[in-house]
Enzyme design. Structure first.
Site, short mmCIF file in Angstrom:
data_model
loop_
_atom_site.label_atom_id
_atom_site.label_comp_id
_atom_site.label_asym_id
_atom_site.label_seq_id
_atom_site.Cartn_x
_atom_site.Cartn_y
_atom_site.Cartn_z
N GLU A 243 0.76 -1.20 0.08
CA GLU A 243 -0.13 0.02 -0.12
C GLU A 243 0.66 1.16 -0.13
O GLU A 243 0.59 2.30 -0.64
CB GLU A 243 -0.92 0.11 1.16
CG GLU A 243 -1.82 1.27 1.17
CD GLU A 243 -2.54 1.26 2.56
OE1 GLU A 243 -3.65 2.37 2.68
OE2 GLU A 243 -2.51 0.41 3.41
N ASN A 370 3.11 9.64 8.62
CA ASN A 370 4.46 9.67 8.17
C ASN A 370 5.63 9.54 9.46
O ASN A 370 6.67 8.81 9.59
CB ASN A 370 4.84 10.88 7.74
CG ASN A 370 4.54 10.61 6.17
OD1 ASN A 370 3.63 9.67 5.56
ND2 ASN A 370 4.96 11.65 5.52
#
Length: 384
Positions: A243, A370
């Site tokens: 992904e 992130n």
């Protein structure tokens, strides 16, 4: 790997470009505005790709895919993006497909993979839960085994296209013993099963992409378990590697940057402006570095290796770059970039730039934030 395009690659590019120009859906001409296309357009596009044999573009031939090299896959996605064609919904082709090839039984592969490759089955992903997003291992949706079935109770959230999907692949808790990662399993669930409720979540761009999904005494056959009980965390990490590689969205960033350059070149006030040229050059350098890293990752995957920590790096840099491009579009577009999903005349690159900017604030969060990806890199590469 060799980054030079061979004559065969150039011929392949010409073939893909011609086909895309002839077949990309015209009603997706929101291509330059970033507007979201509807269900009918998306499904028709994927059916057209499937009839060409190109929907499962990242799969090996033995499972019904194209068997393309890493370079061909990069060319295909770039030409798809530059033609303004929609991206493929990732859940079946990019996520579940590789999982079934690696962990599924022969029966599961034969049952699901052909339907995914032929656009006959639409999937969504059931991972995140309220309170279990970045800390996914804390998920609480429970699957209790009762004879030849599991009974599932719980809730998933941020389920992209859950209102379109016919099936959902889910992480569920089958045990509370030991470490929390050890009690997670991977289930395939038919969305028509009694006890499933889908509720919409509207995002800041005004569209309905996301949903909440509730499970109340949902009965799932035991043969829908992928891998062994308790292997779900291993499978989840494998899937997320695929992904995150896709979330880098190199082709779509190339499209947006190309159109931005064309818009600046047409603008008398901007085309010789040193600030505008510097901003675009910085984006081009970052995109070139991202593209080469993506090619190395694709090449490794095409040789049978699962995505490693580089997928986390791709996710970080790819999503940061997507955000940076929309920031420059807003900055250079000025008043033309301010309308919200505007359909008025004007430069198509700047129309709805504001919508794109706001929606893409989320891209550094979805697929694993992130911040989490930086922790992954620190742990795997540095040993912290």
């Amino acid at each position: 790997m060799n980054f030079d395009y061979s004559p065969e690659d150039q011929a392949f590019r010409a073939e893909v470009r011609a086909w895309m120009q002839a077949n990309a859906p015209r009603d997706a001409s929101g291509k330059a505005t970033g507007m979201r296309i509807g269900k009918e357009t998306q499904f028709a596009w994927e059916k057209k790709l499937a009839s060409k044999g190109w929907l499962a573009w990242s799969w090996p031939k033995e499972f019904g895919g194209t068997g393309w090299s890493a370079t061909q896959r990069e060319i295909f996605d770039t030409e798809r993006a530059l033609a303004g064609a929609p991206s493929i919904m990732p859940f079946g082709v990019m996520m579940l497909g590789p999982v079934l090839m690696q962990f599924g039984t022969k029966e599961q592969q034969q049952r699901y993979l052909p339907k995914i490759a032929q656009a006959e089955q639409v999937w969504c992903q059931g991972y995140s839960e309220p309170g279990s997003g970045s800390d996914l291992a804390s998920l609480k949706t429970q699957a209790l085994r009762q004879g030849d079935k599991y009974v599932v109770n719980g809730q998933k959230i941020w389920t992209t296209q859950g209102h379109w999907a016919e099936w959902i692949f889910c992480l569920v808790r089958t045990s509370t013993d030991g470490a929390k990662q050890q009690g997670i399993s991977f289930l395939l669930i038919d969305m028509k099963t009694p006890g499933i409720e889908v509720r919409p979540i509207l995002t800041i761009d005004g569209h309905h992409h996301l949903n909440e999904v509730f499970f109340t005494d949902v009965e799932v056959p035991v043969e829908n378990l992928v891998g062994a009980e308790g292997q779900g965390w291993t499978i989840a990490k494998y899937l997320l590697g695929h992904e995150r590689t896709g979330i880098a969205a190199v082709g779509d960033s190339k499209r947006q940057l190309s159109w931005l350059k064309e818009s600046v070149a047409r603008d008398v006030a901007l085309k010789d402006d040193p600030h505008a040229r510097r901003r675009i050059t910085e984006l081009e350098v970052d995109l070139m570095a991202l593209e080469y890293t993506n090619l190395r990752t694709l090449d490794s995957m095409s040789r049978g290796h699962a995505p490693g920590p580089e997928s986390s790096g791709l996710k970080i840099k790819g999503t940061e770059l997507q955000q940076a491009i929309t920031e420059v579009q807003l900055e250079l577009g000025g008043h033309d970039a301010m309308p919200w999903q505007s359909e008025i005349d004007g430069d198509p690159v700047y129309r709805a730039a504001n919508t794109r900017y706001n929606f893409l604030r989320a891209c550094t969060i979805y697929g694993g934030s992130n911040e989490i990806q930086k922790n992954v890199l620190a742990k795997v590469l540095i040993g912290l």
